[in-house]
Scaffold this active site. Structure first.
Site, PDB file in Angstrom:
ATOM      1  N   LYS A 113       0.818  -1.211   0.000  1.00 39.61           N
ATOM      2  CA  LYS A 113       0.000   0.000   0.000  1.00 39.61           C
ATOM      3  C   LYS A 113       0.856   1.268   0.000  1.00 39.61           C
ATOM      4  O   LYS A 113       0.592   2.213  -0.712  1.00 39.61           O
ATOM      5  CB  LYS A 113      -0.858  -0.043   1.267  1.00 39.61           C
ATOM      6  N   LYS A 114       1.892   1.272   0.861  1.00 36.54           N
ATOM      7  CA  LYS A 114       2.648   2.521   1.084  1.00 36.54           C
ATOM      8  C   LYS A 114       4.107   2.431   0.638  1.00 36.54           C
ATOM      9  O   LYS A 114       4.866   3.391   0.789  1.00 36.54           O
ATOM     10  CB  LYS A 114       2.597   2.923   2.564  1.00 36.54           C
TER      11      LYS A 114
HETATM   12  N1  CTP Z   1      -5.962   9.274  10.742  1.00 38.01           N
HETATM   13  C1  CTP Z   1      -6.621  10.447  11.136  1.00 38.01           C
HETATM   14  N2  CTP Z   1      -5.907  11.612  11.307  1.00 38.01           N
HETATM   15  C2  CTP Z   1      -4.587  11.628  11.054  1.00 38.01           C
HETATM   16  C3  CTP Z   1      -3.892  10.456  10.652  1.00 38.01           C
HETATM   17  C4  CTP Z   1      -4.634   9.288  10.505  1.00 38.01           C
HETATM   18  O1  CTP Z   1      -7.832  10.449  11.360  1.00 38.01           O
HETATM   19  N3  CTP Z   1      -3.937  12.788  11.195  1.00 38.01           N
HETATM   20  C5  CTP Z   1      -6.752   8.068  10.562  1.00 38.01           C
HETATM   21  C6  CTP Z   1      -6.773   7.590   9.119  1.00 38.01           C
HETATM   22  O2  CTP Z   1      -7.746   8.316   8.367  1.00 38.01           O
HETATM   23  C7  CTP Z   1      -7.153   6.138   9.306  1.00 38.01           C
HETATM   24  C8  CTP Z   1      -6.446   5.763  10.636  1.00 38.01           C
HETATM   25  O3  CTP Z   1      -6.156   7.006  11.284  1.00 38.01           O
HETATM   26  O4  CTP Z   1      -8.553   6.034   9.502  1.00 38.01           O
HETATM   27  C9  CTP Z   1      -5.169   4.978  10.395  1.00 38.01           C
HETATM   28  O5  CTP Z   1      -4.373   5.754   9.529  1.00 38.01           O
HETATM   29  P1  CTP Z   1      -2.886   5.371   9.129  1.00 38.01           P
HETATM   30  O6  CTP Z   1      -2.782   5.311   7.646  1.00 38.01           O
HETATM   31  O7  CTP Z   1      -2.427   4.202   9.887  1.00 38.01           O
HETATM   32  O8  CTP Z   1      -2.098   6.668   9.682  1.00 38.01           O
HETATM   33  P2  CTP Z   1      -1.328   7.847   8.963  1.00 38.01           P
HETATM   34  O9  CTP Z   1      -0.754   8.727  10.006  1.00 38.01           O
HETATM   35  O10 CTP Z   1      -2.224   8.495   7.926  1.00 38.01           O
HETATM   36  O11 CTP Z   1      -0.147   7.063   8.246  1.00 38.01           O
HETATM   37  P3  CTP Z   1       0.783   7.424   6.987  1.00 38.01           P
HETATM   38  O12 CTP Z   1       1.390   8.772   7.211  1.00 38.01           O
HETATM   39  O13 CTP Z   1       1.798   6.313   6.978  1.00 38.01           O
HETATM   40  O14 CTP Z   1      -0.111   7.374   5.754  1.00 38.01           O
END
Ligand code: CTP
Length: 132
Positions: free
Chosen positions: A44-45
């Site tokens: 995914k990432k």
């Molecule tokens: N999420 C959120 N607010 C943020 C970061 C994440 O509400 N600032 C929510 C995402 O929308 C998702 C959940 O937390 O429903 C898990 O997100 P995840 O992808 O694990 O976290 P991220 O911080 O967005 O990770 P990355 O930077 O690796 O994409």
């Protein structure tokens, strides 16, 4: 009883994660969380999480607002997970807005706004910058 289901990687657990889980839990009586597997996160990432799967599961599982956790092995299985966990509500962050509307024949689909200015990617980046 209203059962809520949500998904995420929850790597380097931060306040945005706790906010979305608290809000998801408040939409029902029981919250199940699918935590992305290490391999799913890679696909995914494009990187493996900093915290490995079992550790991310242990953190999320032990939050007071979370009732049940499982490892999400594939993005394609959301429909199966909705059935298996008898979800009434599917919660996703609004970075996915509209992308899961086709599950609305199985359950209610809710997109919650992300917490501004925090993400795992930014935290990893800021740690790297501090070490340079
Ligand atoms: N999420 C959120 N607010 C943020 C970061 C994440 O509400 N600032 C929510 C995402 O929308 C998702 C959940 O937390 O429903 C898990 O997100 P995840 O992808 O694990 O976290 P991220 O911080 O967005 O990770 P990355 O930077 O690796 O994409």
């Amino acid at each position: 009883m209203t059962r809520v289901l949500t998904f995420g990687t929850f790597d380097v657990f931060h306040v945005g994660h706790v906010n979305v889980l608290l809000r998801a839990a408040n939409l029902g009586d029981h919250l199940t969380v699918g935590v992305s597997s290490d391999e799913l996160n890679m696909s995914k990432k494009g990187r493996y999480p900093v915290y490995r799967e079992e550790h991310r599961l242990a953190i999320v599982k032990n939050l007071a607002c979370v009732d049940d956790v499982f490892v999400e092995e594939s993005l394609e299985l959301k429909g199966e997970y909705i059935k298996k966990f008898r979800a009434d509500v599917l919660v996703m962050g609004d970075d996915w807005a509209g992308k899961f509307d086709h599950y609305s024949d199985q359950c209610e689909v809710v997109y919650l706004p992300r917490t501004p200015e925090v993400s795992t990617t930014d935290i990893i980046q800021s740690i790297k910058e501090r070490l340079d």
